[in-house]
Write a protein that holds these residues in place. Sequence first.
Motif, PDB file in Angstrom:
ATOM      1  N   THR A 217      -1.915  11.405 -24.230  1.00  0.00           N
ATOM      2  CA  THR A 217      -1.932   9.935 -24.245  1.00  0.00           C
ATOM      3  C   THR A 217      -0.724   9.312 -23.524  1.00  0.00           C
ATOM      4  O   THR A 217       0.318   9.942 -23.391  1.00  0.00           O
ATOM      5  CB  THR A 217      -1.988   9.407 -25.702  1.00  0.00           C
TER       6      THR A 217
ATOM      7  N   PHE B 261       2.111   5.896 -22.781  1.00  0.00           N
ATOM      8  CA  PHE B 261       3.078   5.191 -23.634  1.00  0.00           C
ATOM      9  C   PHE B 261       2.616   3.805 -24.050  1.00  0.00           C
ATOM     10  O   PHE B 261       3.142   3.231 -24.998  1.00  0.00           O
ATOM     11  CB  PHE B 261       4.440   5.081 -22.908  1.00  0.00           C
TER      12      PHE B 261
ATOM     13  N   LYS C  16      -1.300  15.626 -27.741  1.00  0.00           N
ATOM     14  CA  LYS C  16       0.060  15.509 -27.217  1.00  0.00           C
ATOM     15  C   LYS C  16       0.289  14.042 -26.861  1.00  0.00           C
ATOM     16  O   LYS C  16      -0.126  13.569 -25.811  1.00  0.00           O
ATOM     17  CB  LYS C  16       0.248  16.375 -25.961  1.00  0.00           C
TER      18      LYS C  16
ATOM     19  N   GLU D 291       5.606  11.362 -24.730  1.00  0.00           N
ATOM     20  CA  GLU D 291       6.943  11.765 -25.191  1.00  0.00           C
ATOM     21  C   GLU D 291       7.848  10.541 -25.343  1.00  0.00           C
ATOM     22  O   GLU D 291       8.926  10.623 -25.909  1.00  0.00           O
ATOM     23  CB  GLU D 291       7.560  12.782 -24.212  1.00  0.00           C
ATOM     24  N   ARG D 292       7.385   9.383 -24.837  1.00  0.00           N
ATOM     25  CA  ARG D 292       8.229   8.187 -24.908  1.00  0.00           C
ATOM     26  C   ARG D 292       8.068   7.439 -26.228  1.00  0.00           C
ATOM     27  O   ARG D 292       8.933   6.661 -26.606  1.00  0.00           O
ATOM     28  CB  ARG D 292       7.931   7.277 -23.733  1.00  0.00           C
TER      29      ARG D 292
ATOM     30  N   GLY E 223      -3.799   7.760 -18.813  1.00  0.00           N
ATOM     31  CA  GLY E 223      -2.456   7.613 -18.250  1.00  0.00           C
ATOM     32  C   GLY E 223      -2.527   7.293 -16.770  1.00  0.00           C
ATOM     33  O   GLY E 223      -3.506   6.698 -16.303  1.00  0.00           O
ATOM     34  N   SER E 224      -1.497   7.719 -16.057  1.00  0.00           N
ATOM     35  CA  SER E 224      -1.390   7.355 -14.638  1.00  0.00           C
ATOM     36  C   SER E 224      -2.311   8.200 -13.758  1.00  0.00           C
ATOM     37  O   SER E 224      -2.799   9.253 -14.156  1.00  0.00           O
ATOM     38  CB  SER E 224       0.061   7.564 -14.194  1.00  0.00           C
TER      39      SER E 224
ATOM     40  N   ASN F 125      -9.008   8.656 -17.928  1.00  0.00           N
ATOM     41  CA  ASN F 125      -8.851   7.214 -17.648  1.00  0.00           C
ATOM     42  C   ASN F 125      -7.511   7.013 -16.971  1.00  0.00           C
ATOM     43  O   ASN F 125      -6.487   7.429 -17.515  1.00  0.00           O
ATOM     44  CB  ASN F 125      -8.836   6.425 -18.966  1.00  0.00           C
ATOM     45  N   MET F 126      -7.512   6.334 -15.822  1.00  0.00           N
ATOM     46  CA  MET F 126      -6.262   6.250 -15.057  1.00  0.00           C
ATOM     47  C   MET F 126      -5.858   4.808 -14.756  1.00  0.00           C
ATOM     48  O   MET F 126      -6.207   3.908 -15.494  1.00  0.00           O
ATOM     49  CB  MET F 126      -6.424   7.096 -13.799  1.00  0.00           C
TER      50      MET F 126
ATOM     51  N   GLU G 150      -0.113  -0.236  -8.385  1.00  0.00           N
ATOM     52  CA  GLU G 150      -0.176  -0.801  -9.737  1.00  0.00           C
ATOM     53  C   GLU G 150       1.276  -1.085 -10.155  1.00  0.00           C
ATOM     54  O   GLU G 150       2.088  -0.166 -10.226  1.00  0.00           O
ATOM     55  CB  GLU G 150      -0.795   0.233 -10.692  1.00  0.00           C
TER      56      GLU G 150
HETATM   57  P1  NAD Z   1       1.755   8.963 -17.514  1.00  0.00           P
HETATM   58  O1  NAD Z   1       0.684   9.530 -16.667  1.00  0.00           O
HETATM   59  O2  NAD Z   1       3.136   8.973 -17.007  1.00  0.00           O
HETATM   60  O3  NAD Z   1       1.761   9.717 -18.929  1.00  0.00           O
HETATM   61  C1  NAD Z   1       0.567   9.973 -19.636  1.00  0.00           C
HETATM   62  C2  NAD Z   1       0.638  11.357 -20.246  1.00  0.00           C
HETATM   63  O4  NAD Z   1       0.618  12.339 -19.212  1.00  0.00           O
HETATM   64  C3  NAD Z   1       1.896  11.593 -21.059  1.00  0.00           C
HETATM   65  O5  NAD Z   1       1.533  12.261 -22.244  1.00  0.00           O
HETATM   66  C4  NAD Z   1       2.775  12.418 -20.135  1.00  0.00           C
HETATM   67  O6  NAD Z   1       3.571  13.342 -20.845  1.00  0.00           O
HETATM   68  C5  NAD Z   1       1.791  13.149 -19.264  1.00  0.00           C
HETATM   69  N1  NAD Z   1       2.256  13.291 -17.865  1.00  0.00           N
HETATM   70  C6  NAD Z   1       2.988  12.411 -17.149  1.00  0.00           C
HETATM   71  N2  NAD Z   1       3.160  12.840 -15.886  1.00  0.00           N
HETATM   72  C7  NAD Z   1       2.524  14.011 -15.788  1.00  0.00           C
HETATM   73  C8  NAD Z   1       2.313  14.929 -14.716  1.00  0.00           C
HETATM   74  N3  NAD Z   1       2.805  14.715 -13.494  1.00  0.00           N
HETATM   75  N4  NAD Z   1       1.597  16.045 -14.975  1.00  0.00           N
HETATM   76  C9  NAD Z   1       1.084  16.257 -16.196  1.00  0.00           C
HETATM   77  N5  NAD Z   1       1.248  15.415 -17.232  1.00  0.00           N
HETATM   78  C10 NAD Z   1       1.954  14.303 -17.048  1.00  0.00           C
HETATM   79  O7  NAD Z   1       1.288   7.468 -17.892  1.00  0.00           O
HETATM   80  P2  NAD Z   1       2.140   6.393 -18.663  1.00  0.00           P
HETATM   81  O8  NAD Z   1       3.225   5.903 -17.771  1.00  0.00           O
HETATM   82  O9  NAD Z   1       2.481   6.881 -20.009  1.00  0.00           O
HETATM   83  O10 NAD Z   1       1.034   5.244 -18.840  1.00  0.00           O
HETATM   84  C11 NAD Z   1       0.827   4.208 -17.913  1.00  0.00           C
HETATM   85  C12 NAD Z   1      -0.376   4.474 -17.050  1.00  0.00           C
HETATM   86  O11 NAD Z   1      -1.518   4.688 -17.871  1.00  0.00           O
HETATM   87  C13 NAD Z   1      -0.741   3.294 -16.164  1.00  0.00           C
HETATM   88  O12 NAD Z   1      -1.096   3.780 -14.901  1.00  0.00           O
HETATM   89  C14 NAD Z   1      -1.941   2.678 -16.858  1.00  0.00           C
HETATM   90  O13 NAD Z   1      -2.823   1.963 -16.022  1.00  0.00           O
HETATM   91  C15 NAD Z   1      -2.602   3.893 -17.407  1.00  0.00           C
HETATM   92  N6  NAD Z   1      -3.482   3.561 -18.506  1.00  0.00           N
HETATM   93  C16 NAD Z   1      -4.816   3.618 -18.285  1.00  0.00           C
HETATM   94  C17 NAD Z   1      -5.688   3.267 -19.291  1.00  0.00           C
HETATM   95  C18 NAD Z   1      -7.153   3.309 -19.049  1.00  0.00           C
HETATM   96  O14 NAD Z   1      -7.892   3.313 -20.024  1.00  0.00           O
HETATM   97  N7  NAD Z   1      -7.603   3.343 -17.806  1.00  0.00           N
HETATM   98  C19 NAD Z   1      -5.194   2.874 -20.542  1.00  0.00           C
HETATM   99  C20 NAD Z   1      -3.811   2.864 -20.739  1.00  0.00           C
HETATM  100  C21 NAD Z   1      -2.961   3.204 -19.714  1.00  0.00           C
END
Ligand code: NAD
Length: 521
Positions: free
Chosen positions: A170, A172, A196, A199-200, A248-249, A270-271, A404
């Motif tokens: 998930t 942050f 998992k 971590e933030r 996440g991203s 979902n990104m 974004e």
């Molecule tokens: P992030 O991708 O940095 O982190 C998400 C998860 O992935 C964390 O648990 C992290 O530990 C892990 N992670 C981070 N980088 C990684 C990598 N290179 N390889 C493997 N794992 C990794 O995302 P974030 O900054 O926590 O969240 C913000 C992003 O999430 C934004 O882009 C936002 O649009 C997106 N988001 C999308 C939705 C959706 O439903 N589409 C909902 C909420 C957030």
Amino acid sequence: SYSLLRKKALKELCDVSFKQNRGVSTHKLYINGKTVESQATEWVDLHDPATNKVVTRVPISTQSEMEAAVASAKAAYKSWSRTSIMSRQQILFKFQEIIRKNMKELAANITLEQGKTLADAEGDVLRGLQVVEHCCGIPSHFLGHTLAGVAKDLDIHSYRVPLGVTAGITPFNFPAMIPLWMFPVALACGNTHVIKPSERNPGACMMLVEMLTEAGAPPGVVNVIHGTHDSVNFICRHPDIQAISFVGSDQAGKYIYKEGSAHGKRVQSNMGAKNHGVVLPDANKEDTLNQLVGAAFGAAGQRCMALSTAIFVGEAKNWITDLKIRAEKLKVNAGHVPGTDLGPVISPKAKERILSLVQSGVDEGATLLLDGRGISVPGYEQGNFVGPTILTDVKPNMLCYKEEIFGPVLICLNVDTLDEAIAIINANPYGNGTALFTTNGAAARKFTFEADCGQVGINVPIPVPLSMFSFTGSRGSFRGDTHFYGQQGIDFYTETKTVTQLWREKDVTHSQASVSMPVMR
Ligand code: NAD
């Protein structure tokens, strides 16, 4: 009252005995129904985004801890998958009741670790709670199909079966809602889960999993591991994990989709997003501007469904000055301070990235109508604050449009027609959500059909579907097949078994075997 809540939330979450002379308590793992102190050698400091003070530390789980989490989920699956659906439903009823009772504590923890305002943090919990409530109807959602008498004495029925051990990763920005999109649905369907959290800010997820145990879920049904890339790779590659839910991203999501799929897992990912709000000159002006301001700057712009891009059609561009007046009035402060509209962004690095994208817009010729970069919040000078910022005269080739931003920055484009606005939306790689503001039904209908985004709002700026629907972001915002929560969430976490059975009323003995394909007429 916040400081009391904050103390309580921290007390529940963190060890009272300080760890390794660092003077800071730690987040635990959750394995086999118990909180477990990690033996990690690497830790991530967790900062309060309003002060940048370290409030706790998050372990990078060791290999053997992660193995223990999966082994516990695997062992629990044997009995959990065979519990009656009615008993799973009872646990979910209880779970939703406990979450509701602890709403304030959950919100306080979210404000502390994530930064958003207390009211917004309650919204974070409530939107996740709605998914739990939907899961309480699992006996109905789980129904299969039957076709009796397909051929003489032959009936076919299909029903759902769980997958096994499933996993969640998930982000942050919604520390309660997004874990609640995952493990309650997985469990309702009879799976077990390893999650998992980010971590933030893993605190809310930890609290929720403890509440699940209190609700009667047996040990091992949900386990929590912490970490970053290594724990993600562990999940993507572990042979006992059948499915992965990721939010996440783009960078992480594309990688997890590829790596998880390559290891034979079902993945939903979902990104990121770039959501456009189109304003027609016939819209209700006051309402539209209020909606735009709320959706662009709420949660300091850190929502995947934030309306970060406004497209003004024709004369609607004259409203931009009034938009600025509204945005200027928003109060920026620590999330627990009453009356705050925008809290801090998650980290100094996130702030720096946001500021540099704003500067890139200025450098490429956009107009900085409202500059929130230099803001300082009395008493919270070290916090990661960015004030509401508006860039106008933005063009689709500018970096601030292409990336974004994920901060309190609204970028504005002007076009002459609705067709041009739709063309811009459809040329953007993302397809999470979009909205149109109008009083014209024909324009609304055209937009609904032609805008190529998975979630469309008409006079609704953040069209996040309720839990009886599914979160249907599309194109560059999603990889996978079935979406999160609602019926699609249940589809994601189940396999279908189809049984064809023949019970002859009278014995019929054929003298010879038939070798042609049975057509069952
Ligand atoms: P992030 O991708 O940095 O982190 C998400 C998860 O992935 C964390 O648990 C992290 O530990 C892990 N992670 C981070 N980088 C990684 C990598 N290179 N390889 C493997 N794992 C990794 O995302 P974030 O900054 O926590 O969240 C913000 C992003 O999430 C934004 O882009 C936002 O649009 C997106 N988001 C999308 C939705 C959706 O439903 N589409 C909902 C909420 C957030």
